[in-house]
Scaffold this active site. Structure first.
Site, PDB file in Angstrom:
ATOM      1  N   LYS A  99      23.559 -68.457 -27.742  1.00 50.60           N
ATOM      2  CA  LYS A  99      22.478 -67.629 -28.303  1.00 50.60           C
ATOM      3  C   LYS A  99      21.475 -68.504 -29.068  1.00 50.60           C
ATOM      4  CE  LYS A  99      23.129 -65.460 -32.407  1.00 50.60           C
ATOM      5  NZ  LYS A  99      22.091 -65.771 -33.386  1.00 50.60           N
ATOM      6  N   ASN A 100      22.011 -69.412 -29.890  1.00 48.56           N
ATOM      7  CA  ASN A 100      21.114 -70.198 -30.740  1.00 48.56           C
ATOM      8  C   ASN A 100      20.353 -71.278 -29.981  1.00 48.56           C
ATOM      9  OD1 ASN A 100      21.892 -68.608 -32.824  1.00 48.56           O
ATOM     10  ND2 ASN A 100      23.099 -70.163 -33.905  1.00 48.56           N
TER      11      ASN A 100
ATOM     12  N   CYS B  22      20.240 -61.449 -39.901  1.00 45.18           N
ATOM     13  CA  CYS B  22      21.568 -61.160 -40.417  1.00 45.18           C
ATOM     14  C   CYS B  22      21.562 -61.141 -41.940  1.00 45.18           C
ATOM     15  CB  CYS B  22      22.481 -62.300 -39.956  1.00 45.18           C
ATOM     16  SG  CYS B  22      24.005 -61.780 -39.245  1.00 45.18           S
TER      17      CYS B  22
ATOM     18  N   ARG C  89      16.816 -65.743 -46.847  1.00 42.48           N
ATOM     19  CA  ARG C  89      16.503 -66.647 -45.743  1.00 42.48           C
ATOM     20  C   ARG C  89      15.018 -66.975 -45.792  1.00 42.48           C
ATOM     21  NH1 ARG C  89      20.327 -65.419 -40.632  1.00 42.48           N
ATOM     22  NH2 ARG C  89      19.727 -67.543 -40.150  1.00 42.48           N
TER      23      ARG C  89
ATOM     24  N   ASP D 251      28.561 -70.809 -39.219  1.00 39.58           N
ATOM     25  CA  ASP D 251      28.760 -69.675 -38.305  1.00 39.58           C
ATOM     26  C   ASP D 251      30.239 -69.440 -37.966  1.00 39.58           C
ATOM     27  OD1 ASP D 251      26.099 -69.158 -38.271  1.00 39.58           O
ATOM     28  OD2 ASP D 251      25.693 -69.983 -36.294  1.00 39.58           O
TER      29      ASP D 251
ATOM     30  N   ARG E  77      24.853 -58.710 -30.965  1.00 37.36           N
ATOM     31  CA  ARG E  77      23.681 -59.581 -31.132  1.00 37.36           C
ATOM     32  C   ARG E  77      23.979 -60.984 -30.589  1.00 37.36           C
ATOM     33  NH1 ARG E  77      22.305 -60.470 -36.846  1.00 37.36           N
ATOM     34  NH2 ARG E  77      21.134 -62.050 -35.739  1.00 37.36           N
TER      35      ARG E  77
HETATM   36  C1  UD1 Z   1      20.294 -71.362 -37.606  1.00 39.73           C
HETATM   37  C2  UD1 Z   1      21.185 -70.501 -36.738  1.00 39.73           C
HETATM   38  C3  UD1 Z   1      22.272 -69.819 -37.565  1.00 39.73           C
HETATM   39  C4  UD1 Z   1      23.042 -70.867 -38.357  1.00 39.73           C
HETATM   40  C5  UD1 Z   1      22.098 -71.750 -39.164  1.00 39.73           C
HETATM   41  C6  UD1 Z   1      22.787 -72.905 -39.874  1.00 39.73           C
HETATM   42  C7  UD1 Z   1      19.689 -69.827 -34.963  1.00 39.73           C
HETATM   43  C8  UD1 Z   1      18.995 -68.718 -34.268  1.00 39.73           C
HETATM   44  N1  UD1 Z   1      20.378 -69.522 -36.056  1.00 39.73           N
HETATM   45  O1  UD1 Z   1      19.680 -70.460 -38.537  1.00 39.73           O
HETATM   46  O2  UD1 Z   1      23.155 -69.140 -36.683  1.00 39.73           O
HETATM   47  O3  UD1 Z   1      23.928 -70.214 -39.243  1.00 39.73           O
HETATM   48  O4  UD1 Z   1      21.095 -72.321 -38.292  1.00 39.73           O
HETATM   49  O5  UD1 Z   1      23.498 -73.672 -38.969  1.00 39.73           O
HETATM   50  O6  UD1 Z   1      19.672 -70.942 -34.500  1.00 39.73           O
HETATM   51  N2  UD1 Z   1      16.352 -72.512 -45.729  1.00 39.73           N
HETATM   52  C9  UD1 Z   1      15.389 -72.525 -46.734  1.00 39.73           C
HETATM   53  N3  UD1 Z   1      14.065 -72.555 -46.357  1.00 39.73           N
HETATM   54  C10 UD1 Z   1      13.679 -72.564 -45.048  1.00 39.73           C
HETATM   55  C11 UD1 Z   1      14.658 -72.563 -44.050  1.00 39.73           C
HETATM   56  C12 UD1 Z   1      15.996 -72.540 -44.412  1.00 39.73           C
HETATM   57  O7  UD1 Z   1      15.716 -72.507 -47.906  1.00 39.73           O
HETATM   58  O8  UD1 Z   1      12.460 -72.596 -44.792  1.00 39.73           O
HETATM   59  C13 UD1 Z   1      17.787 -72.470 -46.106  1.00 39.73           C
HETATM   60  C14 UD1 Z   1      18.443 -71.159 -45.635  1.00 39.73           C
HETATM   61  O9  UD1 Z   1      18.242 -70.131 -46.572  1.00 39.73           O
HETATM   62  C15 UD1 Z   1      19.900 -71.576 -45.519  1.00 39.73           C
HETATM   63  C16 UD1 Z   1      19.808 -73.039 -45.058  1.00 39.73           C
HETATM   64  O10 UD1 Z   1      18.482 -73.483 -45.396  1.00 39.73           O
HETATM   65  O11 UD1 Z   1      20.531 -71.508 -46.765  1.00 39.73           O
HETATM   66  C17 UD1 Z   1      20.039 -73.231 -43.573  1.00 39.73           C
HETATM   67  O12 UD1 Z   1      19.071 -72.526 -42.831  1.00 39.73           O
HETATM   68  P1  UD1 Z   1      18.575 -72.972 -41.377  1.00 39.73           P
HETATM   69  O13 UD1 Z   1      19.211 -74.271 -40.996  1.00 39.73           O
HETATM   70  O14 UD1 Z   1      17.100 -72.899 -41.353  1.00 39.73           O
HETATM   71  O15 UD1 Z   1      19.177 -71.827 -40.482  1.00 39.73           O
HETATM   72  P2  UD1 Z   1      18.435 -70.950 -39.414  1.00 39.73           P
HETATM   73  O16 UD1 Z   1      17.555 -71.787 -38.573  1.00 39.73           O
HETATM   74  O17 UD1 Z   1      17.890 -69.741 -40.065  1.00 39.73           O
END
Ligand code: UD1
Length: 416
Positions: A21-22, A114, A119, A304, A396
Site C-alpha cells: 500500500k505504501n 489514520c 500528523r 507500522d 484500508r
Molecule cells: C509513512 C507511512 C506510514 C508509516 C510512516 C512511518 C505511507 C502512506 N505511510 O507515513 O504507514 O507509519 O511513514 O514509517 O507511506 N512529521 C512531522 N512533520 C512532517 C511530516 C512528518 O512532524 O511534515 C512527523 C510525523 O508526525 C511522525 C513522523 O514525522 O511523527 C513520521 O512521519 P512520516 O515519516 O512523514 O510518515 P508518513 O509519510 O505520514
C-alpha cells in the site's frame, strides 16, 4: 462491516503477499507527472488505493482497472485537491509534489488519515519552500505557487517518508535543476518510488541512502511497473503464525526488508527459514517475551508493526516494554486488547506488557489500520467467538485479509 472469528485454531499453509500500500499510493500520485499511459501491475484494491484513484479521477485523469492492472492516463484538468476524500486519506498530500512538478500551482486542504497522533506537514512544506514554492493559507486551504521552482540543497529536520517522497516528485520536472535532499527517509517504498519515476525517464539517484540527488528532466513518458511487496502484511501473517501457532509460508517477499522482525521472532522461540523470496515460520509453543522493543525509522523496527508485535507480547511468557518513538497515539488498541484479558500498562510512549497464557474472546472495535489487524490476530488466538467491528480501517491496507486467513485454516467471516 465486521469480522466474526471463532478463535483457537492453529494456522497452516501458504500466503502470497500483494504489492505494498505504501508503495502504491505515492506511485499513483507520481503518475500526475506524466500524461502518457502508466500501467501499475497486479494492484490489490486496498480501500486507500480506491480512494486515491477516486481523487485522481476527480482531478481529470482517466483511471481503469483491467485484469488486476491499474491503467492511468491523460492530463489532470484541475489542480485543486480540495475534495472530501483528502480529509480521510493522508496520502493525498503526495499529490502536492507531483502537481507542482508538472503544473506549478495547486490548492490543497490539510490531509486527514489514520488516528495515530498529530500528523503535521511542516517538513513537506519547508522542503518545498527551499525549492522556491510559495505558500499562502486561508480558510483551511493551502495555496501553492511553484512558478519560481528551482533545484536546491535541502536538509530534512527529520527523515519523514512522505516529505522525502513529495520533494523527490516536486524536483523531478525542474529541467536542468539539481536537487540534493539530505537526511532522507530510507524506507524500501522510497526506493520503489524512485525506481518508478526513473522508469518514466526521471533521474533520481541515491534512494535508500541518506542523500538523494534528483537531476530534473523536462518531461516523463509512460511506463509499466510492479510495486514491491508489502512488508507490513508479510509481518502480519508471520505474527499470525507466531501467535496462533502452526506453520506459515509467506511468498513474494523480500526478507531483507524485515530483518528486525525476523530477529525478534527468532528470539521469541519461532523457527524461521529464509529464502530469496519467501519466509517460512514454524511455532508450536508459547512464545517468550521480548524484553525491549523500540520502533524507529528504517532500517529500525517499523512503527507500522508495533500494534501487531504488541499482540504477540500479550500472550508471551514474561514482560516486555515497547517504546513507540515515531507516532504519539499508536497505543489506541490497548483498551480493546484489555477487553480480551491483555495486561498492558501505558505511560507516555511506553507500553509495559505482562504476558498472559491465553486471551479471551470479546467484542472489540478497530481503532486504526494496524491496531485493527492486531485485534484480528488476538481474536484468532482466543478460543471462542470474537467480533471485530469497524473493519474498514483494516481494509484500508489489507486486501482479502479474511480470505487469506481462511486459507491458512482460520475460522473468520466478514459480515455486514
Ligand atoms: C509513512 C507511512 C506510514 C508509516 C510512516 C512511518 C505511507 C502512506 N505511510 O507515513 O504507514 O507509519 O511513514 O514509517 O507511506 N512529521 C512531522 N512533520 C512532517 C511530516 C512528518 O512532524 O511534515 C512527523 C510525523 O508526525 C511522525 C513522523 O514525522 O511523527 C513520521 O512521519 P512520516 O515519516 O512523514 O510518515 P508518513 O509519510 O505520514
Amino acid at each position: 462491516m465486521k469480522y466474526i472469528i471463532n478463535g483457537g485454531k492453529k494456522l497452516f499453509g501458504k500466503v502470497k503477499i500483494d504489492s505494498a500500500k505504501n508503495a502504491i499510493l505515492p506511485v499513483i500520485a507520481a503518475t500526475i507527472m506524466c500524461d502518457e499511459e502508466c500501467v501499475i501491475k497486479d494492484i490489490p484494491l486496498y480501500l486507500d488505493v480506491v480512494e486515491m484513484c477516486a481523487i485522481l479521477e476527480k482531478l481529470g485523469k482517466k483511471v481503469e482497472v483491467k485484469e488486476n492492472n491499474l491503467i492511468i492516463s491523460g492530463a489532470i484538468s484541475s489542480t485543486s485537491v480540495i475534495m472530501a476524500e483528502t480529509k480521510t486519506l493522508r496520502s493525498s498530500i503526495f499529490m502536492m509534489g507531483s502537481i507542482l512538478s508538472n503544473y506549478r500551482k495547486a490548492i490543497f486542504t490539510y490531509p486527514g488519515g489514520c488516528d495515530i497522533g498529530k500528523r503535521p506537514i511542516d517538513i513537506h512544506l519547508a522542503g518545498l519552500k527551499s525549492l522556491g514554492v510559495k505558500f499562502s493559507f486561508a480558510n483551511d486551504l493551502i495555496y501553492c505557487d511553484a512558478n519560481k521552482i528551482s533545484g536546491n540543497t535541502i536538509e530534512l529536520s527529520f527523515p519523514s517518508v512522505g516529505a522525502t517522497e513529495n520533494i523527490m516528485m516536486a524536483s523531478t520536472l525542474i529541467e536542468n535543476g539539481i536537487t540534493v535532499i539530505k537526511n532522507c527517509a530510507r524506507e524500501p517504498e522510497i526506493v520503489d518510488l524512485a525506481n518508478f519515476i526513473n522508469s518514466m525517464g526521471g533521474k533520481v539517484f541515491g534512494a535508500g541512502y541518506e542523500t538523494i540527488v534528483v537531476f530534473g528532466v523536462k518531461k516523463l513518458h509512460g511506463t509499466e511497473y510492479r510495486c514491491i511487496s508489502d512488508r507490513i502484511s508479510t509481518g502480519t501473517y508471520l505474527l499470525a503464525g507466531a501467535i496462533c501457532l502452526g506453520r506459515i509460508e509467506v511468498c513474494n517477499v523480500n526478507p531483507n526488508f524485515l530483518l528486525p522482525l525476523i530477529v525478534f521472532l527468532r528470539n521469541s522461540g519461532c523457527n524461521i527459514e529464509l529464502f530469496s523470496d519467501k519466509i517460512i515460520l514454524e511455532n508450536f509453543s508459547r512464545p517468550k517475551s521480548i524484553e525491549k522493543i523500540e520502533t524507529g525509522i528504517y532500517p529500525g523496527f517499523p512503527t507500522d508493526m508495533q500494534s501487531l508485535i504488541l499482540v504477540l507480547q500479550t500472550i508471551s511468557k514474561g514482560t516486555s516494554i515497547i517504546h513507540e518513538t515515531v507516532f504519539e497515539s499508536r497505543f489506541r488498541v490497548v483498551s480493546e486488547l484489555a477487553k480480551m484479558g491483555a495486561k498492558i500498562n501505558i505511560s507516555e510512549r511506553y507500553a509495559t506488557v505482562v504476558g498472559v497464557s491465553k486471551l479471551k474472546p470479546a467484542i472489540v472495535t478497530c481503532p486504526d489500520l494496524r491496531g485493527g489487524a492486531g485485534l484480528v490476530l488476538a481474536g484468532l488466538s482466543a478460543k471462542g467467538k470474537t467480533e471485530v467491528g469497524e473493519i474498514f480501517h483494516i481494509e484500508r491496507g489489507y486486501y482479502k485479509f479474511d480470505e487469506n486467513l481462511r486459507n491458512l485454516g482460520a475460522n473468520i467471516e466478514r459480515i455486514k
